[in-house]
Design a protein around this motif. Structure first.
Motif, PDB file in Angstrom:
ATOM      1  N   ASP A 158      -9.010   3.861 -10.871  1.00 34.20           N
ATOM      2  CA  ASP A 158      -8.509   2.489 -10.719  1.00 34.20           C
ATOM      3  C   ASP A 158      -9.063   1.574 -11.799  1.00 34.20           C
ATOM      4  OD1 ASP A 158      -7.039   3.181  -8.530  1.00 34.20           O
ATOM      5  OD2 ASP A 158      -8.579   2.616  -7.078  1.00 34.20           O
ATOM      6  N   ALA A 280      -4.918  -8.394  -7.879  1.00 27.93           N
ATOM      7  CA  ALA A 280      -4.673  -7.130  -7.174  1.00 27.93           C
ATOM      8  C   ALA A 280      -4.803  -7.313  -5.667  1.00 27.93           C
ATOM      9  CB  ALA A 280      -5.648  -6.058  -7.670  1.00 27.93           C
ATOM     10  N   CYS A 281      -5.787  -8.095  -5.248  1.00 24.73           N
ATOM     11  CA  CYS A 281      -6.002  -8.365  -3.819  1.00 24.73           C
ATOM     12  C   CYS A 281      -4.802  -9.109  -3.231  1.00 24.73           C
ATOM     13  CB  CYS A 281      -7.285  -9.169  -3.640  1.00 24.73           C
ATOM     14  SG  CYS A 281      -7.777  -9.421  -1.921  1.00 24.73           S
ATOM     15  N   ASN A 283      -1.662  -9.217  -4.455  1.00 28.97           N
ATOM     16  CA  ASN A 283      -0.478  -8.351  -4.488  1.00 28.97           C
ATOM     17  C   ASN A 283      -0.507  -7.322  -3.362  1.00 28.97           C
ATOM     18  OD1 ASN A 283       0.637  -9.592  -6.755  1.00 28.97           O
ATOM     19  ND2 ASN A 283      -0.485  -8.276  -8.172  1.00 28.97           N
ATOM     20  N   GLU A 284      -1.678  -6.701  -3.135  1.00 25.27           N
ATOM     21  CA  GLU A 284      -1.789  -5.700  -2.077  1.00 25.27           C
ATOM     22  C   GLU A 284      -1.588  -6.326  -0.703  1.00 25.27           C
ATOM     23  OE1 GLU A 284      -2.157  -2.085  -0.272  1.00 25.27           O
ATOM     24  OE2 GLU A 284      -2.031  -2.486  -2.426  1.00 25.27           O
ATOM     25  N   SER A 285      -2.163  -7.508  -0.492  1.00 21.67           N
ATOM     26  CA  SER A 285      -2.036  -8.177   0.803  1.00 21.67           C
ATOM     27  C   SER A 285      -0.597  -8.589   1.077  1.00 21.67           C
ATOM     28  CB  SER A 285      -2.954  -9.403   0.851  1.00 21.67           C
ATOM     29  OG  SER A 285      -4.307  -9.030   0.704  1.00 21.67           O
ATOM     30  N   THR A 287       2.060  -7.268  -0.231  1.00 21.54           N
ATOM     31  CA  THR A 287       2.841  -6.041  -0.033  1.00 21.54           C
ATOM     32  C   THR A 287       2.709  -5.536   1.393  1.00 21.54           C
ATOM     33  OG1 THR A 287       2.565  -5.409  -2.355  1.00 21.54           O
ATOM     34  CG2 THR A 287       3.145  -3.659  -0.811  1.00 21.54           C
ATOM     35  N   ASN A 288       1.483  -5.586   1.939  1.00 19.70           N
ATOM     36  CA  ASN A 288       1.269  -5.162   3.326  1.00 19.70           C
ATOM     37  C   ASN A 288       2.002  -6.080   4.306  1.00 19.70           C
ATOM     38  OD1 ASN A 288      -0.318  -3.006   2.560  1.00 19.70           O
ATOM     39  ND2 ASN A 288      -2.230  -4.133   2.735  1.00 19.70           N
ATOM     40  N   GLY A 328      -4.491   1.475  -0.117  1.00 25.01           N
ATOM     41  CA  GLY A 328      -4.507   0.417  -1.120  1.00 25.01           C
ATOM     42  C   GLY A 328      -5.714  -0.482  -1.001  1.00 25.01           C
ATOM     43  N   LEU A 329      -5.980  -0.977   0.215  1.00 19.02           N
ATOM     44  CA  LEU A 329      -7.134  -1.851   0.418  1.00 19.02           C
ATOM     45  C   LEU A 329      -8.448  -1.085   0.258  1.00 19.02           C
ATOM     46  CD1 LEU A 329      -6.013  -4.073   3.432  1.00 19.02           C
ATOM     47  CD2 LEU A 329      -6.292  -4.761   1.052  1.00 19.02           C
ATOM     48  N   LEU A 332      -9.058  -0.822  -3.370  1.00 19.99           N
ATOM     49  CA  LEU A 332      -9.392  -2.155  -3.861  1.00 19.99           C
ATOM     50  C   LEU A 332     -10.826  -2.519  -3.500  1.00 19.99           C
ATOM     51  CD1 LEU A 332      -8.275  -4.664  -5.296  1.00 19.99           C
ATOM     52  CD2 LEU A 332      -7.542  -5.511  -3.061  1.00 19.99           C
TER      53      LEU A 332
END
Length: 367
Positions: A158, A280-281, A283-285, A287-288, A328-329, A332
């Protein structure tokens, strides 16, 4: 563990014991011995298939005591019972064995050599049990180390994939800084000098024509230089959003539900590579949220103090979530931990992801 060496050794010893008992039974051909062998074998198979039924060795022991007056070799079966009980770590079998030995010895069905044989069976069973326990601990430790290794490899992958993004953002940020410096500092000074020289031109109207011609030529060159500086500063400006602008653009483009973004503190303290983590945090959140929840709103809060950066994304679409981290998380979190920060997830009426990164006095990451 069915294919482990302790288990195989135990099965070999157990089969050998039953083979010996069968040979003794063939010598006497007693119906009682056959019934004892059959019941002991069935109970042993039951314990092998369901290890939690280790207490059934007490049934074997009771059958052995009951059969001793009818079959003289039933005492050997008692050794197998003690062996199995110790291997299955059912240690109350020791008490049952001592009571059985006392009763049998009192009515003269057992002698001292058989007592030594019982002790040998107990020691062998205990040895195999401890061996299996040590092997299980070794496997557990190995699996834990392997899990840490793969987590580190994922984190390394990563970080390596993030490095080009950090370099790109650093270059863009530096270009924007140079453009601002040219525009705000050097550009203003040169333009001010150019205006002053234009004003001075009116005061030189009575001078020699050659001097005025040289002056006009120099002024024209200065004007051309000012235009080039403006063009350079304009070309250095990037249309790619950075930092807060990138986060705001991501929030504004989110199609599922409204995203409320609040900022507290001086965001200029945040280094470029922390911005990549925050992006990134976010975008991932988001997306979830789009995949796993039915949220009607998302609140995003960026709080920058002298010592920490706190980034919180929360939504009202938890839907009974347990708060466990997905891949993902989890990845991260490893990346954030690698720069000295933390990432936590809280589930309830509101599902929140909180990222905290400590800052040094000069805005650098505190190690």
């Amino acid at each position: 563990m069915s294919d482990s060496k302790p288990e195989i050794t135990f099965l070999i010893c157990l089969v050998a014991g039953f083979a010996l008992m069968f040979a003794l039974w063939l010598g006497e051909n007693e119906l009682t011995g056959f019934f004892l062998l059959l019941s002991s074998a069935l109970l042993s198979l039951l314990r092998w298939r369901f290890p939690k039924l280790s207490a059934t060795v007490l049934i074997d022991g009771a059958l052995c005591l009951f059969m001793m007056p009818m079959w003289s070799y039933a005492s050997y079966a008692l050794v197998l019972v003690i062996f199995q009980g110790m291997y299955r770590r059912f240690y109350p079998i020791l008490i049952a064995a001592m009571v059985s030995f006392y009763i049998a010895y009192t009515i003269e069905y057992l002698s001292l050599p058989f007592a030594l044989l019982m002790i040998l069976g107990a020691v062998c069973g205990l040895f195999l049990a401890l061996w299996e326990q040590a092997q299980a601990q070794m496997f557990t430790l190995r699996d834990a180390q392997a899990d840490k290794y793969y987590q580190l490899k994922e984190t390394q992958t990563d970080l390596l994939s993030t490095l080009p993004q950090v370099e790109r953002m650093t270059a863009i940020s530096e270009r924007a800084r140079i453009a601002r410096d040219i525009h705000d500092n050097a550009g203003h000074e040169i333009v001010a000098a150019y205006i002053s020289l234009q004003t001075l031109r009116d005061l030189l109207s009575g001078e020699d024509s050659d001097v005025l011609e040289l002056y006009d030529a120099a002024l024209a060159r200065l004007e051309n230089g000012v235009d080039k500086i403006r063009e350079t500063a304009h070309n250095l400006q990037t249309v790619t959003p950075l930092g807060v602008e990138q986060l705001l653009e991501t929030c504004n483009r989110f199609p599922v539900c409204p995203v409320n973004f609040k900022i507290y503190g001086d965001t200029s303290k945040i280094p470029i590579y922390i911005w990549t983590m925050l992006e990134a945090c976010l975008n991932e959140s988001l997306t979830n949220v789009s995949r796993h929840s039915r949220a009607s709103y998302v609140n995003v809060t960026l709080d920058v103090t002298q010592h920490i950066v706190r980034f919180c994304i929360e939504n009202n679409g938890a839907g009974g979530s347990t708060g466990t981290l997905g891949n993902g998380l989890r990845n991260l979190r490893h990346r954030i931990i690698s720069i000295g920060g933390t990432l936590s997830v809280q589930a309830g009426e509101v599902f929140s992801v909180v990222c905290v990164v400590p800052l040094g006095e000069n805005g650098e990451v505190s190690r």
